[in-house]
Scaffold this motif. Structure first.
Motif, mmCIF file in Angstrom:
data_model
loop_
_atom_site.group_PDB
_atom_site.id
_atom_site.type_symbol
_atom_site.label_atom_id
_atom_site.label_comp_id
_atom_site.label_asym_id
_atom_site.label_seq_id
_atom_site.Cartn_x
_atom_site.Cartn_y
_atom_site.Cartn_z
ATOM 1 N N LYS A 25 -25.346 43.039 3.552
ATOM 2 C CA LYS A 25 -24.305 44.055 3.679
ATOM 3 C C LYS A 25 -23.219 43.865 2.621
ATOM 4 C CE LYS A 25 -21.368 41.662 7.060
ATOM 5 N NZ LYS A 25 -20.755 41.728 8.389
ATOM 6 N N CYS A 26 -22.705 44.976 2.140
ATOM 7 C CA CYS A 26 -21.566 44.934 1.223
ATOM 8 C C CYS A 26 -20.319 44.546 2.015
ATOM 9 C CB CYS A 26 -21.372 46.298 0.567
ATOM 10 S SG CYS A 26 -22.819 46.918 -0.305
ATOM 11 N N HIS A 27 -19.398 43.859 1.359
ATOM 12 C CA HIS A 27 -18.187 43.426 2.053
ATOM 13 C C HIS A 27 -17.092 43.146 1.043
ATOM 14 C CE1 HIS A 27 -20.371 39.532 1.293
ATOM 15 N NE2 HIS A 27 -19.192 39.257 0.768
ATOM 16 N N TYR A 28 -15.865 42.945 1.560
ATOM 17 C CA TYR A 28 -14.759 42.487 0.731
ATOM 18 C C TYR A 28 -14.769 40.952 0.714
ATOM 19 C CZ TYR A 28 -12.760 47.162 1.514
ATOM 20 O OH TYR A 28 -12.541 48.502 1.592
ATOM 21 N N ALA A 29 -14.322 40.397 -0.396
ATOM 22 C CA ALA A 29 -14.215 38.947 -0.497
ATOM 23 C C ALA A 29 -12.836 38.575 -1.019
ATOM 24 C CB ALA A 29 -15.295 38.393 -1.425
ATOM 25 N N HIS A 30 -12.288 37.488 -0.490
ATOM 26 C CA HIS A 30 -11.032 36.968 -0.999
ATOM 27 C C HIS A 30 -11.232 36.382 -2.395
ATOM 28 C CE1 HIS A 30 -9.709 37.199 3.199
ATOM 29 N NE2 HIS A 30 -8.464 37.103 2.730
ATOM 30 N N ARG A 31 -10.159 36.386 -3.160
ATOM 31 C CA ARG A 31 -10.195 35.748 -4.464
ATOM 32 C C ARG A 31 -9.704 34.306 -4.305
ATOM 33 N NH1 ARG A 31 -7.543 40.731 -8.038
ATOM 34 N NH2 ARG A 31 -8.956 42.339 -7.239
ATOM 35 N N PRO A 32 -10.454 33.349 -4.792
ATOM 36 C CA PRO A 32 -10.052 31.943 -4.603
ATOM 37 C C PRO A 32 -8.763 31.634 -5.367
ATOM 38 C CG PRO A 32 -11.906 32.135 -6.130
ATOM 39 C CD PRO A 32 -11.690 33.504 -5.557
ATOM 40 N N PRO A 33 -7.976 30.658 -4.899
ATOM 41 C CA PRO A 33 -8.205 29.859 -3.682
ATOM 42 C C PRO A 33 -7.887 30.652 -2.424
ATOM 43 C CG PRO A 33 -6.122 29.265 -4.673
ATOM 44 C CD PRO A 33 -6.756 30.233 -5.626
ATOM 45 N N VAL A 34 -8.600 30.345 -1.368
ATOM 46 C CA VAL A 34 -8.472 31.116 -0.129
ATOM 47 C C VAL A 34 -7.764 30.285 0.933
ATOM 48 C CG1 VAL A 34 -9.698 32.376 1.657
ATOM 49 C CG2 VAL A 34 -10.569 32.373 -0.677
ATOM 50 N N HIS A 35 -6.675 30.822 1.486
ATOM 51 C CA HIS A 35 -5.970 30.190 2.605
ATOM 52 C C HIS A 35 -5.622 31.295 3.597
ATOM 53 C CE1 HIS A 35 -5.670 26.453 0.341
ATOM 54 N NE2 HIS A 35 -5.204 27.152 -0.670
ATOM 55 N N CYS A 36 -6.621 31.894 4.198
ATOM 56 C CA CYS A 36 -6.421 33.030 5.100
ATOM 57 C C CYS A 36 -6.888 32.646 6.501
ATOM 58 C CB CYS A 36 -7.196 34.256 4.606
ATOM 59 S SG CYS A 36 -6.939 35.728 5.613
ATOM 60 N N ARG A 37 -6.039 32.945 7.499
ATOM 61 C CA ARG A 37 -6.370 32.634 8.888
ATOM 62 C C ARG A 37 -6.771 33.873 9.678
ATOM 63 N NH1 ARG A 37 -1.712 28.238 10.728
ATOM 64 N NH2 ARG A 37 -2.169 26.679 9.123
ATOM 65 N N ARG A 38 -7.131 34.903 8.982
ATOM 66 C CA ARG A 38 -7.522 36.131 9.673
ATOM 67 C C ARG A 38 -8.765 35.872 10.518
ATOM 68 N NH1 ARG A 38 -8.934 41.814 6.529
ATOM 69 N NH2 ARG A 38 -9.862 42.905 8.297
ATOM 70 N N THR A 39 -8.735 36.299 11.768
ATOM 71 C CA THR A 39 -9.828 36.035 12.698
ATOM 72 C C THR A 39 -10.715 37.254 12.929
ATOM 73 O OG1 THR A 39 -8.363 36.539 14.563
ATOM 74 C CG2 THR A 39 -8.543 34.228 13.888
ATOM 75 N N GLU A 40 -10.144 38.463 12.894
ATOM 76 C CA GLU A 40 -10.922 39.670 13.119
ATOM 77 C C GLU A 40 -11.304 40.256 11.754
ATOM 78 O OE1 GLU A 40 -11.769 41.014 16.329
ATOM 79 O OE2 GLU A 40 -11.185 38.948 16.723
ATOM 80 N N THR A 41 -12.609 40.259 11.444
ATOM 81 C CA THR A 41 -13.046 40.653 10.102
ATOM 82 C C THR A 41 -14.111 41.735 10.097
ATOM 83 O OG1 THR A 41 -14.711 38.903 10.106
ATOM 84 C CG2 THR A 41 -12.541 38.346 9.209
ATOM 85 N N GLY A 42 -14.623 42.128 11.252
ATOM 86 C CA GLY A 42 -15.735 43.067 11.313
ATOM 87 C C GLY A 42 -15.314 44.509 11.129
ATOM 88 N N GLU A 43 -16.257 45.421 11.360
ATOM 89 C CA GLU A 43 -15.997 46.834 11.121
ATOM 90 C C GLU A 43 -14.932 47.389 12.071
ATOM 91 O OE1 GLU A 43 -19.170 49.563 12.157
ATOM 92 O OE2 GLU A 43 -20.121 48.029 13.385
ATOM 93 N N ALA A 44 -14.717 46.760 13.232
ATOM 94 C CA ALA A 44 -13.711 47.247 14.186
ATOM 95 C C ALA A 44 -12.357 46.584 13.997
ATOM 96 C CB ALA A 44 -14.198 47.001 15.619
ATOM 97 N N SER A 45 -12.202 45.746 12.962
ATOM 98 C CA SER A 45 -10.969 44.960 12.840
ATOM 99 C C SER A 45 -9.755 45.779 12.433
ATOM 100 C CB SER A 45 -11.179 43.823 11.832
ATOM 101 O OG SER A 45 -11.604 44.325 10.573
ATOM 102 N N ALA A 46 -9.952 47.000 11.953
ATOM 103 C CA ALA A 46 -8.819 47.870 11.600
ATOM 104 C C ALA A 46 -8.707 49.061 12.535
ATOM 105 C CB ALA A 46 -8.957 48.355 10.153
#
Length: 781
Positions: A70-91
């Motif tokens: 599946k296509c997705h978004y990716a963080h740009r390193p370095p990554v320090h993100c504590r986001r827990t909800e990441t799926g299609e329903a997260s917004a």
């Protein structure tokens, strides 16, 4: 299409926001690589953020295209993100909030205010949408789970502070059955992926657990809440027999019917459901039809419609035949949930309606069968809309000077003479100045006094209050009390807000059908501040550079967005007024006005005249005027802090284009709003209130701001206790705040947590009591 698979790496997410990190403009990245190509048309890989309202880190995301997964978004390193909800329903909470805003706009409510409670939590927390006069109505969408006790306490708290509270429930909160038990049915809300978006669906759940879904656009609004097509139809069969309908009622589309010359009939009435209503007889005209005399019912608490104004039925309404109609009387009854007055006396959509202008010594009213009077006041030199803008601007200046102004002087600022406006037109114009009413918003008309008279309410101030929703027939002592309170509120608010942040007119409302969910008022204010600095430097700036200075990619905004935002920067066109939008140019254009400057002028209401016959003439005059004013100091608020800022602090605030005092005022107001809503907030909310990004403020700066907010502590409670870090934990410098405020400090973590909870409870109690006492004088009849 590649089916989605579970991925453990939380750096890979399916939803983002665009515009800026604090935006509530959500985007969903489709899974399939073919849909990915369609989605990316007109966008760049730099437009997406891990939004703070998604529980994210605020950093940029890169959309990734794959054919084997599946296509997705990716963080740009370095990554320090504590986001827990990441799926299609997260917004989904953002999609729901924006869908409700657009839907309410189509229902006739242009003042909807959206609050996202606990964003980024499991299932999105909750969404609250306030709207209506004084934002007294509320739609609460509960997405996260609540205990039964929390749900009951929240219902009681919201019901105490709003005239109508409409609940809707997400798929995971587990409370819809309780709502069915309490109200007979429950409104359910859910999102489904359709292409590159999440469509909002609404359903009505019945006692037998049946549930029929429809899109939000198919629903309507009533005093009882969201009404789905299945609720409009016959409810499903149950063990309880349903009585047959006793009358025929045809639903009417909101915004299609206007009326005037409304006269209240003396007898009291109730709707078939037992609701108390008032009955009026009025001249009424549907779109594309002739005017007729008909009867209208409105809720008993609804302000009486003035017979000398044109009103439009923006709410849900039904048409019923009058069973007791007489040969010479009306044949139809319209049952409406509400109506709003129009600012103008006539409207081309309803050409047959002409409100009569009342005269003090007019003969008794003619029978309803005669034609209504068509006399109208003399046209205002600037037009009505611009006159109201001038009034608001002038009254804002009077408030900052802690003064009063007489009507004769006020009307002269609009280029008119007192004799050009009838007494009733004067009342109507002043009502429009303060419309719509909202909690915490002062009545600027309280600053208008009689000429050659001591400071006191004007004789017509009672009529202005009635037009704004206060009950009619207030005693003289009560009117004086309201006048004193509103006058002082206007002074305090004017002093606490920098002059350049007080626009003379509200920024344009977002238009239905467009994805303008960024806070346009805040963005326009930030653009205005930056253009002030450009003017001070005698410069010109490219539109793309201006946006990037705000952290916004130009590709996320359309040409129409650009025109509307620049028009909001300047509010309106008046000959001789500065136009900061003239300082914006397009990339690579030759010297002269920008290609879009003419569109901005037309949006502002400019028309060619002898002095400025062309767009270029307006541009040259505007640039000269902006640069001439730019040589003066930018009118920012002076620091009134007890602590003199260091040179380092002055440089820091100067780089941000603001002052510490202005930030403190904005943070204090945001914390008071949170206290009144009985919630805690994080720094993403507080920084946004000050027009900043959280990354603009170091921990030391945040600590200093909160210490100043609570010096001295209003009501003896600490607003700073409402500020929380991630996962609702105390901010790490809360103990240092206590020390600097002279409170007990050096506590162990568990003791510090208990103290913070105690202070939060005291804040909520103090501001709940203050809100109740402030609302008491505003009780409607």
């Amino acid at each position: 299409m590649v089916s989605p698979t579970s991925e453990e790496d939380t750096r890979k997410v399916q939803t983002a926001v665009i515009g800026q990190a604090e935006s509530d403009w959500p985007v969903f990245l489709p899974y399939d690589h073919d849909d990915f190509d369609t989605f990316m048309r007109g966008r760049t890989r730099h437009d997406f953020y891990c939004g703070v309202l998604l529980g994210g880190c605020g950093k940029k995301l890169t959309p990734k295209r794959y054919t084997g997964k599946k296509c997705h978004y990716a963080h740009r390193p370095p990554v320090h993100c504590r986001r827990t909800e990441t799926g299609e329903a997260s917004a989904d909470h953002l999609y729901i909030g924006q869908a409700l805003r657009r839907w309410l706009l189509r229902q006739g409510y242009q003042d909807a205010d959206i609050t996202y409670l606990d964003p980024g939590s499991v299932h999105g927390g909750a969404v609250e949408v306030r709207f209506g006069q004084g934002r007294s109505r509320l739609i609460r969408v509960q997405l996260a789970r609540l205990s039964l006790r929390e749900w009951q306490e929240t219902r009681e708290r919201l019901a105490d502070r709003h005239t109508h509270v409409h609940w809707a429930y997400g798929p995971y909160c587990g409370l819809s059955h309780n709502e069915v038990d309490a109200a007979g049915h429950a409104i359910r809300i859910s999102c489904r992926t359709q292409g590159d978006t999440r469509e909002v669906y609404v359903g009505a759940q019945y006692p037998d657990n049946s549930l029929g879904w429809s899109t939000l656009t198919e629903c309507r609004l009533s005093n009882e809440g969201v009404v789905t097509p299945s609720l409009d139809a016959e409810p499903p069969a149950s063990s309880t027999p349903v009585p047959a309908p006793t009358s025929v009622a045809f639903p009417l589309a909101p915004g299609t019917i206007a009326f005037t010359a409304a006269t209240e009939l003396p007898a009291s009435h109730t709707d078939p459901d037992g609701t108390a209503v008032r009955l009026y007889e009025a001249d009424l005209q549907p779109l594309g039809s002739a005017a007729v005399r008909a009867r209208i019912t409105l809720p008993h608490a609804h302000p009486a419609p003035s017979p000398h104004q044109l009103h439009i039925i923006y709410s849900s309404a039904h048409l019923l035949p009058l069973t007791e109609a007489t040969p010479s009387g009306p044949d139809w009854l319209i049952r409406a949930d509400g109506a709003s007055p129009l600012p103008q006396q006539t409207d081309s959509r309803w050409p047959d309606l002409r409100p009569a202008s009342p005269r003090p010594e007019s003969p008794p009213a003619t029978p309803a069968t005669t034609e209504p009077a068509t006399s109208a006041p003399r046209p205002l030199p600037l037009g009505e809309a611009e006159t109201i803008r001038v009034f608001r601007s002038r009254l804002g200046i009077v408030a900052r000077a802690r003064g009063l102004i007489n009507w004769e002087t006020l009307i002269s600022h609009a280029g008119a003479a007192p004799g050009d406006v009838t007494p009733d037109e004067r009342v109507r114009l002043l009502i429009e100045v303060d419309h719509p009413r909202a909690d915490g918003k002062p009545v600027l008309s309280a600053l208008v006094k009689p000429a050659h008279a001591p400071a006191a309410p004007a004789p017509y101030f009672t009529n202005v209050l009635a037009g704004l929703g206060w009950r009619s027939g207030l005693s003289e002592a009560k009117v004086t009390e309201i006048w004193e309170r509103e006058r002082k509120t206007a002074y305090v608010l004017a002093e606490s807000t920098p002059a350049r942040q007080q626009p003379s007119v509200r920024p344009p409302e977002p238009k239905a059908g467009t994805a303008h969910v960024l806070n346009e008022a805040r963005l326009a204010a930030r653009l205005r501040e930056h253009l002030e600095l450009v003017a001070k430097g005698h410069g010109i700036i490219k539109w793309t550079s201006l946006l990037r200075k705000q952290g916004i990619s130009p590709s996320t905004l359309t040409d129409q967005d650009r025109v509307r935002l620049l028009a909001a920067v300047d509010s309106s066109y008046v000959p001789g007024r500065r136009l900061l939008s003239a300082l914006v140019k397009a990339d690579g254009q030759p010297p002269g006005p920008a290609p879009f400057f003419g569109d901005v002028l037309r949006e502002l209401g400019w028309k060619p005249d002898a002095v400025t016959p062309t767009v270029e003439a307006v541009w040259r005059a505007a640039v000269y005027r902006a640069h001439a004013r730019g040589t003066q100091a930018v009118p920012v608020a002076r620091s009134a802090s007890a602590e003199r800022p260091t040179e380092e602090e002055r440089v820091h605030w100067g780089k941000l284009g603001t002052t510490k005092r202005a930030v403190v005022v904005a943070v204090r107001r945001a914390l008071i709003d949170a206290a009144q809503r009985q919630v805690c907030v994080g720094w993403h909310t507080l920084a946004a209130a000050a027009g900043l990004k959280p990354s603009d403020l170091s921990a030391k700066a945040r600590e200093s701001i909160l210490v100043t907010v609570d010096s001295p502590a209003t009501y003896g409670v600490l607003l700073s206790s409402l500020v929380v870090a991630s996962e609702h934990t105390p901010v790490p410098y809360f103990d240092a705040i206590l020390k600097r405020l002279g409170r007990p400090y050096g506590l162990r973590p568990i003791e510090l947590g208990r103290l913070r909870k105690t202070e939060q409870a005291r804040v909520f109690t103090a501001y709940r009591a203050a809100a109740h006492s402030a609302e008491a004088p505003k009780e409607r009849a």
